[in-house]
Design an enzyme around this catalytic site. Sequence first.
Site, PDB file in Angstrom:
ATOM      1  N   ASP A  47       0.841  -1.190   0.000  1.00  0.00           N
ATOM      2  CA  ASP A  47       0.000   0.000   0.000  1.00  0.00           C
ATOM      3  C   ASP A  47       0.881   1.247   0.000  1.00  0.00           C
ATOM      4  OD1 ASP A  47      -2.311  -1.496   0.119  1.00  0.00           O
ATOM      5  OD2 ASP A  47      -2.524  -1.345   2.291  1.00  0.00           O
ATOM      6  N   TYR A  75       5.372  -9.174   8.240  1.00  0.00           N
ATOM      7  CA  TYR A  75       4.987  -7.773   8.413  1.00  0.00           C
ATOM      8  C   TYR A  75       5.003  -7.411   9.893  1.00  0.00           C
ATOM      9  CZ  TYR A  75       3.032  -8.439   3.723  1.00  0.00           C
ATOM     10  OH  TYR A  75       2.872  -8.726   2.390  1.00  0.00           O
ATOM     11  N   ARG A 181      -4.500  -5.057   6.726  1.00  0.00           N
ATOM     12  CA  ARG A 181      -5.633  -4.213   7.149  1.00  0.00           C
ATOM     13  C   ARG A 181      -6.842  -5.066   7.544  1.00  0.00           C
ATOM     14  NH1 ARG A 181      -7.215  -0.868   2.534  1.00  0.00           N
ATOM     15  NH2 ARG A 181      -5.938  -2.243   1.231  1.00  0.00           N
TER      16      ARG A 181
END
Length: 301
Positions: A47, A75, A181
Amino acid sequence: MARKRKGRDISGWLVVDKPAGLTSTAVVNKVRWALQAQKAGHAGTLDPEATGVLAVALGEATKTVPYITEALKAYEFTVRLGQATNTDDAEGEVIAQSDARPDDATIKEALHGFVGEIMQVPPKYSAVKIDGQRAYKLARDGETFEVEARPLWVEELVMIERPDADHVVLEMTCGKGGYVRAIARDLGAALGCFGHVTRLRRIWSGPFRAEDGLSLDEIDRLARTPELDAFVRPLEEGLGELPELHCTDVGLARLKNGNPGMVIASDVEYGEECWASYDGRAVAVGRYKAGELHPSRVFNQ
């Protein structure tokens, strides 16, 4: 007659530590310009506000992109508890709030439900396609639509820090197609307090690590110099997950022409996907069958 591509015939990988505020495509374009490369692509979109590893494939290395895309990735991200947004990150509008704040033990227990083979609904503001159109475009246009759940393998999801009651820092290792997300959104729902991502960093992707990546400032400084070329990593690093076979002289000639070629193999099963090398350089990827590699991709190095 085919039109000759402009630029240098350079192949390999350049690992970039992507900054926030740029699209992955913009980073690839910067790398292509800096190296004057004929061809470049990336292995896994980040992103715009995310940072960390963006592995840029150059030339013949673009043929190995699927193997990095399929590899595990890790991540580190921060979840803001108590708020949901329409984009599941800090860029969106707050659409729900809660005063509830779970304790550390409750969060750690909830994380177990997001490990293994899970079903995940990607965010509506994402690049998944709905009837041929990107979901984020439909969302921006105010369209009503549903995004289907899809499987995701999560190897590990752990809490590494709790800076304050409103925030928790997590680290996740997962397979292809994971949306951090969505993890934040669904964790918030599971905890009964809502949640969204405020910071996201990809710390590694397959064999590539963020600490080995160049910043865009460094790429700008070294652009179009031999010093930048020195940071280009071999094409073969994109094949690390596949077994390596070795070509015979006759096999090399046949494989380079796209035909099955004789290879030297051990501990490889019939039909297994492998790559063949000659003098340490990748020649082809394909399936091993009865002493030969049947190529699906051939490298012109």
